[in-house]
Design a protein around this motif. Structure first.
Motif, PDB file in Angstrom:
ATOM      1  N   GLU A  43       0.833  -1.204   0.000  1.00 17.80           N
ATOM      2  CA  GLU A  43       0.000   0.000   0.000  1.00 17.80           C
ATOM      3  C   GLU A  43       0.864   1.250   0.000  1.00 17.80           C
ATOM      4  O   GLU A  43       0.567   2.223  -0.690  1.00 17.80           O
ATOM      5  N   ARG A  44       1.939   1.228   0.772  1.00 16.46           N
ATOM      6  CA  ARG A  44       2.853   2.377   0.837  1.00 16.46           C
ATOM      7  C   ARG A  44       3.527   2.602  -0.521  1.00 16.46           C
ATOM      8  O   ARG A  44       3.681   3.739  -0.964  1.00 16.46           O
ATOM      9  N   GLN A  72       1.079   4.250  -2.792  1.00 15.81           N
ATOM     10  CA  GLN A  72       0.950   5.660  -2.443  1.00 15.81           C
ATOM     11  C   GLN A  72       2.126   6.472  -2.981  1.00 15.81           C
ATOM     12  O   GLN A  72       1.960   7.569  -3.513  1.00 15.81           O
ATOM     13  N   GLN A  73       3.341   5.928  -2.850  1.00 15.12           N
ATOM     14  CA  GLN A  73       4.527   6.623  -3.344  1.00 15.12           C
ATOM     15  C   GLN A  73       4.481   6.770  -4.858  1.00 15.12           C
ATOM     16  O   GLN A  73       4.842   7.815  -5.406  1.00 15.12           O
TER      17      GLN A  73
END
Length: 124
Positions: free
Chosen positions: A44-45, A48-49
């Motif tokens: 998920e991170r 997002q990035q």
């Protein structure tokens, strides 16, 4: 009293593995392990990035397009004059008039001698 239900089989507490069931009574193998939760958070991170990078690239592209549009120059006029004292053909002045996108007008002069074939000056 004994049960008459054929599917009911009495079990002792010793035969039940209490660690394989969570508080709701479901099997713990159905639950995600902590490592899979961590992997999901990492994924998920990363998403997002990637979205942030795409947004930054889009903003940079929009800014460069706006800047390029602001730097457009339109030529209004061009003229060459012969300005020599003794021989008018011996010295020339070229004048360029142009306008920027924002409405400001500018003039550039190039003065040169045809005799010496050297650049005399450029006035902006």
């Amino acid at each position: 009293m004994t049960s008459t239900n054929p599917s009911f089989s009495p079990t002792s507490l010793d035969s039940v593995d209490l660690l394989s069931f969570d508080q709701r009574g479901s099997n713990s193998e159905e639950l995600q392990s902590p490592s899979s939760n961590l992997e999901q958070i990492i994924d998920e991170r990363q998403v997002q990035q990637q979205q942030q990078q795409q947004q930054q690239q889009q903003q940079q592209t929009e800014e460069s397009v706006e800047k390029a549009a602001a730097d457009i120059i339109y030529q209004i006029d061009f003229d060459v004059e012969h300005v020599g004292k003794n021989k008018p053909q011996s010295k020339r002045v070229a004048i360029w008039r142009y306008q920027m996108n924002n409405g400001s007008e500018h003039e550039t002069k190039l003065i040169w001698s045809t005799h010496r074939k050297v650049l005399v000056c450029v006035v902006l």
